[in-house]
Design an enzyme around this catalytic site. Structure first.
Site, short mmCIF file in Angstrom:
data_model
loop_
_atom_site.label_atom_id
_atom_site.label_comp_id
_atom_site.label_asym_id
_atom_site.label_seq_id
_atom_site.Cartn_x
_atom_site.Cartn_y
_atom_site.Cartn_z
N HIS A 154 0.87 -1.18 0.00
CA HIS A 154 0.00 0.00 0.00
C HIS A 154 0.91 1.23 0.00
O HIS A 154 0.97 1.99 0.97
CB HIS A 154 -0.94 -0.02 1.20
CG HIS A 154 -2.13 0.89 1.07
ND1 HIS A 154 -2.41 1.62 -0.08
CD2 HIS A 154 -3.12 1.20 1.95
CE1 HIS A 154 -3.51 2.33 0.11
NE2 HIS A 154 -3.96 2.09 1.32
N GLN A 212 -0.27 5.08 0.66
CA GLN A 212 -0.64 5.33 2.06
C GLN A 212 0.61 5.53 2.93
O GLN A 212 0.70 6.46 3.71
CB GLN A 212 -1.46 4.15 2.60
CG GLN A 212 -1.80 4.26 4.07
CD GLN A 212 -2.90 5.27 4.37
OE1 GLN A 212 -3.96 5.20 3.80
NE2 GLN A 212 -2.63 6.21 5.26
N ASP A 219 -3.08 -1.25 12.16
CA ASP A 219 -3.94 -1.42 10.98
C ASP A 219 -4.97 -2.48 11.32
O ASP A 219 -4.82 -3.24 12.29
CB ASP A 219 -3.06 -1.86 9.79
CG ASP A 219 -3.81 -1.95 8.47
OD1 ASP A 219 -4.94 -1.44 8.38
OD2 ASP A 219 -3.25 -2.54 7.52
N CYS A 261 -4.32 3.98 9.22
CA CYS A 261 -4.69 4.36 7.84
C CYS A 261 -6.19 4.30 7.61
O CYS A 261 -6.69 4.89 6.67
CB CYS A 261 -3.95 3.48 6.85
SG CYS A 261 -4.45 1.74 6.90
#
Ligand code: CP
Ligand code: NVA
Length: 310
Positions: A135, A138, A228, A268
């Site tokens: 990712h 991000q 996360d 995130c």
């Protein structure tokens, strides 16, 4: 033109350039409205095609605003409305057609193989808007946010990641830690460690990355605490079993109290049960600023892809 697929493939000097460009552009927009276009209109006339094979709120909106503020426009494709897959049109043909109509392609996908296949036939820049392995947009944005809040180079700070260390965010964060020489402590259950290739890369590069299996040890004296969702979009395993493995890895007020007094908390989003409301909604939590910064960093990523970074 350049692709933006994985942090590890992008030269450190370019990653730093993206961050400094985002900082300058953000400052210049203080008096502008959301849809106002940056004065230099660097991507005038350009169209970003976006496709999401998985849900997205932030990546979708931030790319939409990013290209718009740079003077271009975007179109979001719904995979089920294309011929791809169900209609039998190949990735090769789809990618060539996207290159004919569009100027850049942002893809959130459930398959890294598919991402590579699109890249193989694309004549326009491709951006990875989340894949099972990575990712990158991000994580680069998170580094921007950390430096913005701490007003310090990220290489002078200690980061702590608590949670799944085998997912896309962690992979990109480890890659970024090696690029930016970040000191990173990871707290994860034994079954969810970073993948073997990354562990050997850390060793090879002498990375300042340490793995713990107790969050209390990892979080000590850290400047930034990150986590996360335990269950990621592309997770296919036994969810109940996975959630159970993480019961001692929740970020709560007691965990935060072991970090530095002025430590910040980042996530995130979307969130699950890995953080308590007390932490998530506390003053230490900078998650809203973190989410908005995606727009600014995405803009500079787009400029990098178009070879237009100042
Ligand atoms: N953080 C993030 O990528 O959010 P979305 O899944 O909503 O795009
Ligand atoms: N690891 C998470 C990130 C969500 C933005 C996922 O892949 O679902």
């Amino acid at each position: 033109m350049k692709n933006f697929l994985h942090i590890k493939d992008i030269p450190t000097k370019d990653l730093k350039k993206i961050i400094s460009d985002a900082k300058k552009r953000k400052l210049k927009r203080k008096k502008l409205n959301t849809l106002d276009i940056d004065k230099d209109i660097p991507l005038k006339g350009k169209i970003l095609l976006q496709m999401f094979e998985k849900s997205s709120l932030r990546t979708r909106l931030s790319f939409y605003l990013a290209i718009k503020q740079l003077g271009g426009g975007s179109l979001t494709l719904r995979p089920e409305e294309l011929h791809l897959g169900i209609g039998g049109e190949s990735i090769e043909d789809t990618s060539k057609i996207l290159s004919t109509y569009g100027n850049a392609f942002m893809l959130r996908t459930d398959s890294d193989k598919k991402l590579n296949e699109f890249k193989k036939y694309s004549k326009i820049p491709i951006i990875n808007g989340l894949s099972p392995s990575s990712h990158p947009t991000q994580v680069l944005s998170d580094i921007f946010t950390i430096q913005e809040i701490k007003n310090k180079s990220v290489s002078k700070l200690k980061l702590c990641w608590i949670g799944d260390a085998s997912n896309n965010m962690m992979n990109s964060l480890i890659e970024a830690s090696l690029k930016f020489t970040i000191s990173l402590n990871i707290a994860c259950p034994k079954d969810y460690q970073p993948n073997k290739a990354l562990i050997s890369l850390i060793k090879k590069r002498n990375g300042k990355i340490n793995i713990f299996h107790k969050k209390e040890l990892a979080v000590k004296n850290c400047d930034v605490v990150m986590t996360d969702k335990i269950i990621s979009l592309n997770d296919k395993g036994n969810k109940k079993k996975k959630l159970n493995s993480f019961k001692n890895f929740k970020v709560d007020l007691k965990t935060m109290s072991l970090a530095k007094k002025d430590a910040i908390f980042l996530h995130c989003l979307p969130r699950g049960g890995e953080v308590t409301d007390e932490v998530f909604l506390s003053k230490q939590s900078k998650v809203w600023q973190q989410a908005l910064n995606r727009v600014y960093v995405q803009k500079s990523i787009l400029l990098y892809c178009f070879d237009k970074l100042r």
